[in-house]
Design an enzyme around this catalytic site. Sequence first.
Site, mmCIF file in Angstrom:
data_model
loop_
_atom_site.group_PDB
_atom_site.id
_atom_site.type_symbol
_atom_site.label_atom_id
_atom_site.label_comp_id
_atom_site.label_asym_id
_atom_site.label_seq_id
_atom_site.Cartn_x
_atom_site.Cartn_y
_atom_site.Cartn_z
ATOM 1 N N ASP A 1 0.935 -1.349 -0.090
ATOM 2 C CA ASP A 1 0.022 0.132 0.175
ATOM 3 C C ASP A 1 1.064 1.269 -0.030
ATOM 4 O O ASP A 1 1.785 1.368 0.686
ATOM 5 C CB ASP A 1 -0.773 -0.080 1.110
ATOM 6 C CG ASP A 1 -2.149 0.909 1.085
ATOM 7 O OD1 ASP A 1 -1.914 2.366 1.032
ATOM 8 O OD2 ASP A 1 -3.263 0.470 1.246
ATOM 9 N N TYR B 1 -14.432 6.660 -13.338
ATOM 10 C CA TYR B 1 -14.202 5.453 -11.984
ATOM 11 C C TYR B 1 -14.499 4.378 -12.363
ATOM 12 O O TYR B 1 -13.862 3.269 -12.672
ATOM 13 C CB TYR B 1 -14.753 6.012 -10.710
ATOM 14 C CG TYR B 1 -14.768 5.045 -9.823
ATOM 15 C CD1 TYR B 1 -13.563 4.196 -9.241
ATOM 16 C CD2 TYR B 1 -16.124 4.380 -9.497
ATOM 17 C CE1 TYR B 1 -13.680 3.151 -8.621
ATOM 18 C CE2 TYR B 1 -16.056 3.230 -8.400
ATOM 19 C CZ TYR B 1 -14.931 2.656 -8.152
ATOM 20 O OH TYR B 1 -14.972 1.555 -7.090
ATOM 21 N N ALA C 1 -6.842 1.295 -5.557
ATOM 22 C CA ALA C 1 -7.554 2.014 -6.634
ATOM 23 C C ALA C 1 -7.946 3.358 -6.076
ATOM 24 O O ALA C 1 -8.312 3.639 -4.792
ATOM 25 C CB ALA C 1 -8.593 1.266 -7.108
ATOM 26 N N PHE C 2 -7.964 4.562 -6.734
ATOM 27 C CA PHE C 2 -8.782 5.816 -6.319
ATOM 28 C C PHE C 2 -10.301 5.607 -6.673
ATOM 29 O O PHE C 2 -10.827 4.685 -7.862
ATOM 30 C CB PHE C 2 -8.369 6.905 -7.230
ATOM 31 C CG PHE C 2 -6.898 7.106 -7.020
ATOM 32 C CD1 PHE C 2 -6.174 7.010 -5.826
ATOM 33 C CD2 PHE C 2 -6.035 7.675 -8.100
ATOM 34 C CE1 PHE C 2 -4.874 7.239 -5.691
ATOM 35 C CE2 PHE C 2 -4.756 7.917 -7.788
ATOM 36 C CZ PHE C 2 -3.876 7.831 -6.648
ATOM 37 N N ALA D 1 -24.197 14.800 -10.859
ATOM 38 C CA ALA D 1 -23.911 14.105 -12.084
ATOM 39 C C ALA D 1 -23.610 12.674 -11.898
ATOM 40 O O ALA D 1 -22.641 12.450 -11.024
ATOM 41 C CB ALA D 1 -23.006 14.987 -12.935
ATOM 42 N N GLY D 2 -24.099 11.860 -12.683
ATOM 43 C CA GLY D 2 -23.667 10.511 -12.565
ATOM 44 C C GLY D 2 -24.041 9.708 -11.620
ATOM 45 O O GLY D 2 -23.759 8.446 -11.257
ATOM 46 N N ASP E 1 4.279 1.056 -4.175
ATOM 47 C CA ASP E 1 3.098 1.292 -5.371
ATOM 48 C C ASP E 1 3.120 0.154 -6.225
ATOM 49 O O ASP E 1 3.988 -0.348 -6.763
ATOM 50 C CB ASP E 1 3.430 2.754 -5.977
ATOM 51 C CG ASP E 1 2.272 3.238 -6.794
ATOM 52 O OD1 ASP E 1 1.815 2.522 -7.616
ATOM 53 O OD2 ASP E 1 1.441 4.021 -6.104
#
Length: 333
Positions: free
Chosen positions: A32, A143, A77-78, A285-286, A53
């Site tokens: 991590d 994403y 992940a982001f 949005a989304g 990373d």
Amino acid sequence: MSTVLVTGGAGYIGSHAVRALANLNYQVIVLDNLIYGHREAIVNSEVRFVEGDIANKALVIDILKTYKVDAVMHFAAFAYVGESVTEPTKYYNNNLAASITLLDAMREAGCKNIIFSSTCASYGSPKYMPIDEAHPQEPINPYGASKWMLERVIKDYHHAYGINYAFLRYFNASGCSADGLIGEDHDPEPHLIPLILKAIKGERDAITVFGTDYETPDGTCVRDYIHVEDLADAHIKAFTYLLSGKGPVICNLGTGVGYSVKEMIDAAERATGKKVPVKYGERRAGDPSHLVANAEKAWKELGWKARYVNIEEIIATAWKWENGERSGRYGKN
């Protein structure tokens, strides 16, 4: 005993999976970069932690070879949907490009199994409900697109290089460990339950309800909330499934029950006995109106189903974390 590398293992869902694996006496290595993860979330002393990373190919190869890793659980992940819309390059570089580097490291090290932390966001706006694995994948934000694209890459690596996989597309991760030891600590915090609880505690002025005009019974968005310990259990079942020689496999993870934002606020008031301060805003949005899982395949293939099905019980575990020793924050005692 089998060995697993957990990428993003200091994050919210990853740390719960790491704890569950260690409690079952698997050898666990966590990788991590601690951009969003917390070293304090690794509570089992026997777990090996490496700060680094997944984009560092040489490091990943070294870990895989040194520890003779049998499988990778890939959580790194982001995961901020709104941010992905305004900063797509961040998401495609990390969630896709860096993950391809991870796959290439697996190839070179001879590690053939990956359990991928995917998402219902890959489905986009639902064509029907509940959503099963055959539902078209048409993500509506970067994403979700980054997760869908990586699924496609892993499938190609399976056909070309023999990488076996499990894709676990889960719905709204929620709750904290039942004993209150580890929990959800994001900065900024994107998830509804902790936002509601922090509003109750006075750490926020109010919880904002984004949109009251959706085509739902009370006009607010409906989501399927799946407890984080159930998610950890599913990842372990997928791990043993792949190591038994089965796979590949793709499964949704959810309860099959949807709750609206207003219903969640009401449930939090019942679970805590406290009033939730609320304000209302425009739609974001989304945000699809409904996201509810059909998770029957996970039961048929993995022998998994959610144990936490009562939303008040899920909220109660998060409330315990918010009021426990760490007060909902790592580094606080």
